[in-house]
Design a protein around this motif. Structure first.
Motif, PDB file in Angstrom:
ATOM      1  N   LEU A 164      -7.621  -4.803  10.351  1.00  0.00           N
ATOM      2  CA  LEU A 164      -7.330  -3.405   9.937  1.00  0.00           C
ATOM      3  C   LEU A 164      -6.312  -2.881  10.744  1.00  0.00           C
ATOM      4  N   ILE A 165      -4.996  -2.408  10.185  1.00  0.00           N
ATOM      5  CA  ILE A 165      -3.892  -1.901  10.716  1.00  0.00           C
ATOM      6  C   ILE A 165      -3.670  -0.511  10.200  1.00  0.00           C
ATOM      7  N   PHE A 166      -3.170   0.439  11.158  1.00  0.00           N
ATOM      8  CA  PHE A 166      -2.930   1.638  10.963  1.00  0.00           C
ATOM      9  C   PHE A 166      -2.210   2.727  11.696  1.00  0.00           C
ATOM     10  N   ARG A 167      -1.254   3.334  11.348  1.00  0.00           N
ATOM     11  CA  ARG A 167      -0.599   4.082  12.261  1.00  0.00           C
ATOM     12  C   ARG A 167      -1.266   5.477  12.661  1.00  0.00           C
ATOM     13  N   GLU A 168      -1.028   5.878  13.841  1.00  0.00           N
ATOM     14  CA  GLU A 168      -1.945   7.029  14.338  1.00  0.00           C
ATOM     15  C   GLU A 168      -1.420   8.425  13.450  1.00  0.00           C
ATOM     16  N   ASP A 169      -0.157   8.380  12.975  1.00  0.00           N
ATOM     17  CA  ASP A 169       0.265   9.461  12.023  1.00  0.00           C
ATOM     18  C   ASP A 169      -0.509   9.615  10.887  1.00  0.00           C
ATOM     19  N   PHE A 170      -1.186   8.248  10.382  1.00  0.00           N
ATOM     20  CA  PHE A 170      -1.453   8.306   9.191  1.00  0.00           C
ATOM     21  C   PHE A 170      -2.860   9.291   9.046  1.00  0.00           C
ATOM     22  N   MET A 171      -3.421   9.660  10.140  1.00  0.00           N
ATOM     23  CA  MET A 171      -4.585  10.495  10.080  1.00  0.00           C
ATOM     24  C   MET A 171      -4.188  11.954  10.250  1.00  0.00           C
ATOM     25  N   VAL A 221       0.822  -1.136   0.092  1.00  0.00           N
ATOM     26  CA  VAL A 221       0.042  -0.203   0.083  1.00  0.00           C
ATOM     27  C   VAL A 221       0.956   1.206  -0.034  1.00  0.00           C
ATOM     28  N   ASP A 222       0.113   2.539  -0.088  1.00  0.00           N
ATOM     29  CA  ASP A 222       0.948   3.755  -0.321  1.00  0.00           C
ATOM     30  C   ASP A 222       0.910   4.392   0.908  1.00  0.00           C
ATOM     31  N   PHE A 223       0.033   4.103   1.660  1.00  0.00           N
ATOM     32  CA  PHE A 223      -0.356   4.661   3.127  1.00  0.00           C
ATOM     33  C   PHE A 223       0.013   3.904   4.225  1.00  0.00           C
ATOM     34  N   TYR A 224      -0.101   4.358   5.589  1.00  0.00           N
ATOM     35  CA  TYR A 224       0.108   3.542   6.559  1.00  0.00           C
ATOM     36  C   TYR A 224      -1.333   3.008   7.035  1.00  0.00           C
ATOM     37  N   ILE A 225      -1.895   2.507   6.372  1.00  0.00           N
ATOM     38  CA  ILE A 225      -3.032   1.655   6.425  1.00  0.00           C
ATOM     39  C   ILE A 225      -3.227   0.662   5.675  1.00  0.00           C
ATOM     40  N   ASN A 226      -3.942  -0.562   6.347  1.00  0.00           N
ATOM     41  CA  ASN A 226      -4.432  -1.688   5.362  1.00  0.00           C
ATOM     42  C   ASN A 226      -5.256  -2.535   5.951  1.00  0.00           C
ATOM     43  N   THR A 227      -6.127  -3.078   5.201  1.00  0.00           N
ATOM     44  CA  THR A 227      -7.125  -3.974   5.667  1.00  0.00           C
ATOM     45  C   THR A 227      -7.336  -5.039   4.481  1.00  0.00           C
ATOM     46  N   ALA A 228      -7.633  -6.298   5.141  1.00  0.00           N
ATOM     47  CA  ALA A 228      -7.701  -7.571   4.368  1.00  0.00           C
ATOM     48  C   ALA A 228      -8.329  -8.767   5.039  1.00  0.00           C
ATOM     49  N   ILE A 229      -8.514  -9.645   4.632  1.00  0.00           N
ATOM     50  CA  ILE A 229      -8.877 -10.960   5.205  1.00  0.00           C
ATOM     51  C   ILE A 229      -7.555 -11.835   5.677  1.00  0.00           C
ATOM     52  N   ASN A 230      -7.584 -12.653   6.803  1.00  0.00           N
ATOM     53  CA  ASN A 230      -6.384 -13.077   7.042  1.00  0.00           C
ATOM     54  C   ASN A 230      -5.795 -14.307   6.162  1.00  0.00           C
ATOM     55  N   LYS A 231      -6.712 -14.835   4.995  1.00  0.00           N
ATOM     56  CA  LYS A 231      -6.237 -15.778   4.023  1.00  0.00           C
ATOM     57  C   LYS A 231      -5.297 -15.045   3.162  1.00  0.00           C
ATOM     58  N   ASP A 232      -5.229 -13.503   3.110  1.00  0.00           N
ATOM     59  CA  ASP A 232      -4.410 -12.933   2.211  1.00  0.00           C
ATOM     60  C   ASP A 232      -2.853 -12.791   2.628  1.00  0.00           C
ATOM     61  N   ILE A 233      -2.978 -12.961   4.012  1.00  0.00           N
ATOM     62  CA  ILE A 233      -1.414 -12.460   4.555  1.00  0.00           C
ATOM     63  C   ILE A 233      -0.748 -13.832   5.365  1.00  0.00           C
ATOM     64  N   GLY A 234      -1.540 -15.124   5.118  1.00  0.00           N
ATOM     65  CA  GLY A 234      -0.771 -16.244   5.940  1.00  0.00           C
ATOM     66  C   GLY A 234      -0.520 -16.184   7.146  1.00  0.00           C
ATOM     67  N   LEU A 235       0.506 -16.861   7.917  1.00  0.00           N
ATOM     68  CA  LEU A 235      -0.052 -17.376   9.134  1.00  0.00           C
ATOM     69  C   LEU A 235       1.177 -16.192  10.093  1.00  0.00           C
ATOM     70  N   VAL A 236       0.787 -14.887  10.194  1.00  0.00           N
ATOM     71  CA  VAL A 236       1.745 -13.850  10.858  1.00  0.00           C
ATOM     72  C   VAL A 236       1.329 -13.865  12.291  1.00  0.00           C
ATOM     73  N   LEU A 237       0.155 -14.214  12.836  1.00  0.00           N
ATOM     74  CA  LEU A 237       0.026 -13.842  14.293  1.00  0.00           C
ATOM     75  C   LEU A 237       0.956 -15.058  14.933  1.00  0.00           C
ATOM     76  N   THR A 238       1.406 -15.994  14.508  1.00  0.00           N
ATOM     77  CA  THR A 238       2.303 -16.926  15.384  1.00  0.00           C
ATOM     78  C   THR A 238       3.599 -16.983  14.585  1.00  0.00           C
ATOM     79  N   GLU A 239       4.033 -16.154  13.620  1.00  0.00           N
ATOM     80  CA  GLU A 239       5.234 -16.105  12.986  1.00  0.00           C
ATOM     81  C   GLU A 239       6.420 -16.034  14.388  1.00  0.00           C
TER      82      GLU A 239
END
Length: 299
Positions: free
Chosen positions: A98-105, A22-40
């Protein structure tokens, strides 16, 4: 997330626009799009807000020192710099994130205390989640879908539209959160309470008296207490003690500092004063608390 050598160490995970695509400090998707990141990584923290909208959930999350049982229909609201340790079967999870950095806004929203107006951000008294109804989840997914569309099809006004959608989403979640935990939802008459929360995050290790924060804000102790009580439903003293206790527990469990070193770090005049404060707040000594935690007794 980068490869690590020691799986037990705490890993800091920054927002990576390139990896997120993405071009911004924000992203959203379903977990199937990102793989097993929570237990990486076994244990990690981020520099961004992380919201999880669970359709199917299992297991639990250790957030700092608290155990959160995950359930279907839960919306999990995580603030930056919180230690996460996920105990889940990721292949059986179904969620939108949904992930975003505070400074995005910041460019669009001039209110630098906006996140402190959200009752679920940097919260110590109430849980960092809500249980969404079918209609609420449907509305959240609609808004996240619009954000995703803008991210995938950027044009000249994409940034403004995404911020507007995010702003609305954060506020309706805040309204639901306030109702769920019977928290005040009044329009603030001033910024003292929010500025106090901001200062608390920056200075909790060295300043633990209401008067010190009142002096920083150039208001009386009474004015500060009244503002905090009206906005958060508790006293300024209560917020200071809870935030201090949160920091002490994390230091006790996840650092190698001695009691004497912790007393110095947190501006206690003597280690015995630190231990007395901890016992008063938890009902346990340091040793008892650590023993219980290692036995799987979480708070």
């Amino acid at each position: 997330m980068d490869e690590i050598i020691n799986p037990d160490r705490l890993v800091s995970v920054p927002f990576n626009k390139t990896r997120c695509g993405v071009d911004f400090y924000i992203n959203t998707a379903i977990n199937k799009d990102i793989g097993l990141v929570l237990t990486e990584n076994k244990r990690f923290k981020t520099d961004f807000f992380s919201f999880y909208f669970f359709r199917k959930a299992n297991g639990y999350l250790l957030l700092n020192f608290r155990k959160i049982e995950l359930r279907d229909g839960m919306v999990l609201l995580l603030s930056p710099h919180q230690q996460q340790e996920w105990h889940v079967d990721e292949t059986a999870l179904d969620y939108t994130f949904l992930i975003f950095r505070e400074d995005f806004m910041r460019t669009f929203i001039a209110d630098k205390f906006f996140v402190f107006r959200l009752l679920y951000c940097y919260q110590t008294d109430t849980p960092p989640y809500i249980n969404a109804t079918h209609d609420e989840m449907k509305e959240y997914m609609r808004l996240l879908g619009k954000i995703k569309y803008e991210l995938m099809n950027p044009v000249s006004d994409t940034y403004n539209i995404i911020v507007s959608l995010l702003y609305y989403l954060l506020l309706i979640i805040n309204r639901t959160y306030a109702a769920a935990y019977c928290l005040p939802a009044e329009i603030a008459k001033n910024n003292f309470a929010f500025r106090f929360k901001d200062l608390l995050e920056q200075n909790i290790r060295t300043h633990q008296r209401v008067q010190e924060y009142a002096d920083m804000l150039h208001v009386s102790r009474i004015t500060l207490n009244n503002s905090v009580k009206a906005q958060f439903g508790v006293s300024a003293t209560h917020l200071i003690k809870q935030r201090l206790l949160e920091e002490l527990k994390n230091e006790l469990l996840f650092s190698n500092r001695t009691v004497s070193e912790m007393a110095d770090d947190f501006n206690f005049s003597d280690p015995s004063h630190l231990m007395r404060f901890f016992k008063q707040q938890t009902g346990k000594t340091f040793t008892q608390y650590m023993t219980d935690y290692n036995k799987g007794i979480y708070e």
